[in-house]
Design an enzyme around this catalytic site. Structure first.
Site, short mmCIF file in Angstrom:
data_model
loop_
_atom_site.label_atom_id
_atom_site.label_comp_id
_atom_site.label_asym_id
_atom_site.label_seq_id
_atom_site.Cartn_x
_atom_site.Cartn_y
_atom_site.Cartn_z
CB SER A 167 -0.94 -0.03 1.22
OG SER A 167 -1.91 0.97 1.10
CG ASN A 168 -0.28 4.64 -1.42
OD1 ASN A 168 -0.96 5.47 -0.83
ND2 ASN A 168 -0.74 3.96 -2.47
NE ARG A 169 4.20 8.50 4.71
CZ ARG A 169 4.81 9.68 4.56
NH1 ARG A 169 5.71 9.84 3.62
NH2 ARG A 169 4.50 10.69 5.33
#
Ligand code: CTP
Length: 406
Positions: free
Chosen positions: A209-211
């Site tokens: 995933s990412n932030r």
């Protein structure tokens, strides 16, 4: 847009939740609204006029016959000045009064006389709320166009748990903004927004995933709602609650986001994609938790996800984001062309006050004409409004262009 410069008449009736109306008055005033307060006699048993006067710096009205009040002469003046009338909290008794059109106090009289939107936020004991009389009264008010806010489920002053708690200040304010925006410049338009990250599972406990937190997309959805649009928000996992009055599709993966977005954009007028979609997903999603192997390194095969914004087709205005850590304008121009967008909002995620998990953003708007607008550091809500302004401008420009046959 929003509450700034608006006159919101706040009615307070005699519920124990009346103390919460002080917070509503304060937040409305902080948002730039003028907030005359009207209290019923019963409300005086729970909270004093001085509380509201101190928070709003406006007159507080209780009695028709108070010679010191301007209502003695102009008893419907506030009904005409109001941009909205909000009753929070509204008791069962007061709702019944509204249904029958009594006008024996300034608040009920103002509600009879006003042409502005009327909103009521009920708060009462759970059994009183459930009673058929109250339910019928609420249905009658709703059928007359009154907006009913809540109530919510939770702890009640009686000690019981049930329906009857006054909605939160944030929810109440969101309803007021939505009511004010009903005739805004996006009224009648459908806006679709994507937000948040996607999660691409490797096994039952791990994912890529990412932030992204979804804040920018939620801000666009709320701004569009407050300008009168019908809004669908397709969002990846985020802790943010569903915005009031917005249809929310919660998805996890890029493929799910593609599905949800494709069906949402069918009759869209404006599409704003703020989502940080994972570019790749694991080629294999293990059914059981993956075990570590004997070696010091490992390799995982990834397959490319579809480019959602490039895939969706239609004659809607299409706006994308470009989060970059270098070559901001060049990368944004490439995305504008390759994804055939009407505008790219490019942000340098390394700039102070920009990027993930903050309420501000520093954005450059890159137009197909080559023009680049360098916006100052703004709140995400302000950035959202500028982006929607530009979407409206694209629609106006298209409307001016002659239709080419064939
Ligand atoms: N986007 C999308 N589907 C994808 C990837 C991106 O719809 N699979 C959209 C984003 O929502 C955003 C725009 O495309 O509006 C640009 O996203 P970004 O992640 O900055 O760019 P990518 O196209 O993924 O390119 P790269 O990661 O190589 O910078």
């Amino acid at each position: 847009m929003g509450l700034k410069g608006k006159t919101i008449v706040l009615g307070v009736t005699g519920s124990i939740a009346a103390y919460k109306a002080a917070d509503v008055a304060s937040k409305l005033a902080q948002a730039g609204a003028t907030v005359p307060v009207m209290m019923t006699r019963a409300a005086l048993e729970f909270i004093t006029p001085l509380t509201f006067r101190s928070l709003t710096h406006q007159q507080v009205y209780v009695d028709w016959y108070d010679a010191g009040s301007d209502l003695a002469i102009q008893h419907v003046a506030l009904a005409n000045q109001a941009d909205a009338v909000l009753v929070a909290p509204a008791t069962a008794d007061f709702l019944a009064k509204l249904v029958y059109g009594f006008a024996d106090d300034p608040l009920s009289g103002t509600i009879l006389a006003t042409q502005a939107p009327v909103l009521v936020a009920p708060a009462m004991d759970g059994h009183m709320y459930d009673h058929p009389a109250t339910q019928q009264n609420l249905a009658t008010l709703r059928s007359r166009g009154v907006t009913i806010i809540g109530p919510e489920q939770g702890h009640l002053a009686s000690g019981l748990t049930g329906m009857g708690r006054l909605s939160s200040t944030e929810t109440i304010l969101a309803y007021v903004k939505m009511a004010l925006g009903r005739s805004g410049d996006l009224a009648g338009l459908r806006v679709v927004v994507s937000a948040g990250p996607t999660e691409e599972p490797m096994d039952p406990v791990r994912h890529i995933s990412n932030r992204s937190t979804g804040r920018m997309g939620f801000a666009v959805a709320e701004a569009a709602r407050d300008r009168g649009a019908t809004v669908t928000l397709v969002t990846g996992p985020t802790v943010l609650p569903d915005p009031v009055g917005v249809k929310v599709a919660r998805i996890r993966t890029a493929l799910q986001m593609l599905d949800a977005t494709q069906s949402a954009v069918r009759d869209a007028d404006i599409v704003v994609m703020t989502a940080a979609v994972a570019d790749y997903r694991p080629a294999i999603q293990a059914e059981q938790k993956m075990k570590k192997g004997p070696g010091d390194t490992t390799v995982m095969e990834l397959v490319k996800n579809p480019d959602i914004i490039a895939t969706i087709q239609g004659d809607f205005v299409k706006i994308g984001f470009a989060a970059e850590s270098e070559d901001l304008i060049r990368n944004a121009r490439t995305k504008l062309a390759e994804k055939r967008l009407d505008l790219v909002a490019a942000n340098d995620i390394t700039a102070p006050g920009s990027g993930f998990a903050v309420d501000t953003n520093k954005v450059l708007l890159v137009h197909p004409s080559g023009e680049v607008e360098d916006l100052p550091l703004m709140t995400k809500a302000e950035v959202a409004d500028v982006i929607l302004d530009r979407a409206v401008a694209v629609r106006q420009q298209r409307a001016r262009q002659p239709v080419v046959a064939g």
